[in-house]
Scaffold this active site. Structure first.
Site, PDB file in Angstrom:
ATOM      1  N   HIS A   5      -1.047 -10.231 -20.219  1.00 29.98           N
ATOM      2  CA  HIS A   5      -0.850  -8.843 -19.784  1.00 29.98           C
ATOM      3  C   HIS A   5       0.579  -8.369 -20.043  1.00 29.98           C
ATOM      4  O   HIS A   5       1.176  -7.669 -19.243  1.00 29.98           O
ATOM      5  CB  HIS A   5      -1.202  -8.718 -18.294  1.00 29.98           C
ATOM      6  CG  HIS A   5      -1.149  -7.313 -17.767  1.00 29.98           C
ATOM      7  ND1 HIS A   5      -1.864  -6.277 -18.341  1.00 29.98           N
ATOM      8  CD2 HIS A   5      -0.467  -6.767 -16.724  1.00 29.98           C
ATOM      9  CE1 HIS A   5      -1.617  -5.160 -17.667  1.00 29.98           C
ATOM     10  NE2 HIS A   5      -0.770  -5.435 -16.680  1.00 29.98           N
TER      11      HIS A   5
ATOM     12  N   ARG B 269      -6.635   1.606 -21.460  1.00 30.08           N
ATOM     13  CA  ARG B 269      -5.805   2.154 -22.539  1.00 30.08           C
ATOM     14  C   ARG B 269      -6.502   1.982 -23.880  1.00 30.08           C
ATOM     15  O   ARG B 269      -6.501   2.901 -24.716  1.00 30.08           O
ATOM     16  CB  ARG B 269      -4.447   1.455 -22.552  1.00 30.08           C
ATOM     17  CG  ARG B 269      -3.519   1.910 -21.442  1.00 30.08           C
ATOM     18  CD  ARG B 269      -2.294   1.030 -21.329  1.00 30.08           C
ATOM     19  NE  ARG B 269      -1.284   1.623 -20.459  1.00 30.08           N
ATOM     20  CZ  ARG B 269      -0.286   0.935 -19.916  1.00 30.08           C
ATOM     21  NH1 ARG B 269      -0.175  -0.364 -20.145  1.00 30.08           N
ATOM     22  NH2 ARG B 269       0.602   1.545 -19.147  1.00 30.08           N
TER      23      ARG B 269
ATOM     24  N   GLY C  28       0.648   1.759  -4.809  1.00 32.51           N
ATOM     25  CA  GLY C  28      -0.128   1.549  -3.592  1.00 32.51           C
ATOM     26  C   GLY C  28      -0.716   2.806  -2.990  1.00 32.51           C
ATOM     27  O   GLY C  28      -1.878   2.812  -2.563  1.00 32.51           O
TER      28      GLY C  28
ATOM     29  N   ALA D 232       0.792  -1.236   0.000  1.00 31.04           N
ATOM     30  CA  ALA D 232       0.000   0.000   0.000  1.00 31.04           C
ATOM     31  C   ALA D 232       0.821   1.282   0.000  1.00 31.04           C
ATOM     32  O   ALA D 232       0.264   2.361  -0.201  1.00 31.04           O
ATOM     33  CB  ALA D 232      -0.942   0.004   1.211  1.00 31.04           C
ATOM     34  N   SER D 233       2.124   1.193   0.211  1.00 33.63           N
ATOM     35  CA  SER D 233       2.913   2.422   0.351  1.00 33.63           C
ATOM     36  C   SER D 233       3.801   2.731  -0.841  1.00 33.63           C
ATOM     37  O   SER D 233       4.561   3.697  -0.818  1.00 33.63           O
ATOM     38  CB  SER D 233       3.777   2.348   1.618  1.00 33.63           C
ATOM     39  OG  SER D 233       2.955   2.357   2.759  1.00 33.63           O
ATOM     40  N   GLY D 234       3.707   1.942  -1.898  1.00 31.52           N
ATOM     41  CA  GLY D 234       4.562   2.135  -3.065  1.00 31.52           C
ATOM     42  C   GLY D 234       3.986   3.113  -4.070  1.00 31.52           C
ATOM     43  O   GLY D 234       3.001   3.816  -3.807  1.00 31.52           O
ATOM     44  N   GLY D 235       4.600   3.123  -5.252  1.00 33.96           N
ATOM     45  CA  GLY D 235       4.205   4.062  -6.300  1.00 33.96           C
ATOM     46  C   GLY D 235       2.801   3.844  -6.815  1.00 33.96           C
ATOM     47  O   GLY D 235       2.120   4.789  -7.223  1.00 33.96           O
TER      48      GLY D 235
END
EC number: 1.1.1.37
Length: 312
Positions: free
Chosen positions: A177, A153, A13, A8-11
């Protein structure tokens, strides 16, 4: 309804946490987890936004507390793509991270729907499936690779190319993907026609859109904000389906094995996860050829994921 976000704390997240706080169904619980010690602070930050979604945050090495009682587990943990990297280059790092997290899911909330955006999705979902299977809790209706970024996209690029409005369910993106395994079924979009060259050019742009972002960020990251939006859109659909609505989305799932054991395709979501795999419809000659050409690549990706867990 409880949604747990791992990573949850990343780019991805952090913006994803914000979007879930804004868009999850009223009265939902949102549990944020990351190894980063800042995670409780991220939760505190977005908890000040006046929606009825309740948020709590957990840091440290063990996600168990965050996972308790989860109906949906959304995983975006792992490292991001850098210039020159393919999604496959990420495999050796992210495979172990996902294996460990899914083992915890199997122990703490085995009934949850597990939705994963960590790349390479083509190989990561087979890893998750084998881990859940080994734990004796695998339900293929409840494991999803989120491919919604390919769908949004496609929607955007079609609108740009043709200056028309399309509905979100007008476009199916099938296969996998990454790269050539991404196949938008452009020929099936109602009220619009493409020349053969337009089909090829648009398909190529959709397949390579991730690289477009990586290069534009000049080494500073990959598609994080659009990915966060795409993940939010899928998880909100999943939450609505678990609450009894009939929802159609494309996702990378273990289906009937017609093309490969794992395959991205349109599905009807409901209270048990995947309620029905929807037909692909008639493919154009170009799409049929592209489908057949991608299958060996997709199969190799799947095999790599399975072997990581089983050793076979």
């Amino acid at each position: 309804m409880k949604v747990t976000l791992l990573g949850a704390s990343g780019g991805i997240g952090q913006p994803l946490s914000l979007l879930l706080k804004l868009h999850l169904p009223a009265e939902s619980d949102l549990s944020l987890y990351d190894v980063a010690p800042v995670t409780p602070g991220v939760a505190k930050d977005i908890s000040h936004i006046p929606t009825s979604v309740e948020v709590e945050g957990f840091g440290g090495d063990d996600p168990s507390e965050a996972l308790k009682g989860a109906d949906i587990v959304l995983i975006c943990a792992g490292v991001a793509r850098k210039p020159g990297m393919t999604r496959a280059d990420l495999f050796n790092v992210n495979a172990g991270i996902i294996q460990n997290l899914v083992e915890k899911v199997a122990q703490v909330c085995p009934q949850a729907c597990v939705c994963i955006i960590t790349n390479p999705v083509n190989s990561i979902i087979p890893i998750a499936a084998e881990v859940l299977k080994k734990a004796g809790v695998y339900d293929k209706r409840k494991l999803f690779g989120i491919t919604t970024l390919d769908t949004i996209r496609s929607e955007k690029f079609i609108v740009q190319a043709k200056n028309i409005e399309i509905n979100r369910n007008d476009i199916s993106v099938i296969g996998g993907h990454s790269g050539v395994t991404i196949l938008p079924l452009l020929s099936q979009i109602p009220h619009v026609e493409f020349t053969e060259q337009e089909l090829k050019d648009l398909t190529h742009r959709i397949q390579n859109a991730g690289t477009e972002v990586v290069e534009a960020k000049a080494g500073a990251g990959s598609a994080t904000l659009s990915m966060a939006y795409a993940a939010m859109r899928f998880v909100v659909s999943m939450a609505r389906a678990l609450n009894g609505e009939v929802i159609t989305e494309c996702a990378y799932i273990e289906g009937d094995g017609k093309f490969a054991r794992f395959f991205a395709q349109p599905v009807r979501l409901g209270k048990n996860g995947v309620e029905e795999i929807l037909p692909l419809g008639t493919l154009s000659a170009f799409e049929q050829q592209a489908l057949e050409a991608m299958l060996p690549t997709l199969q190799t990706d799947i095999d790599n994921g399975v072997k990581f867990v089983t050793g076979e």
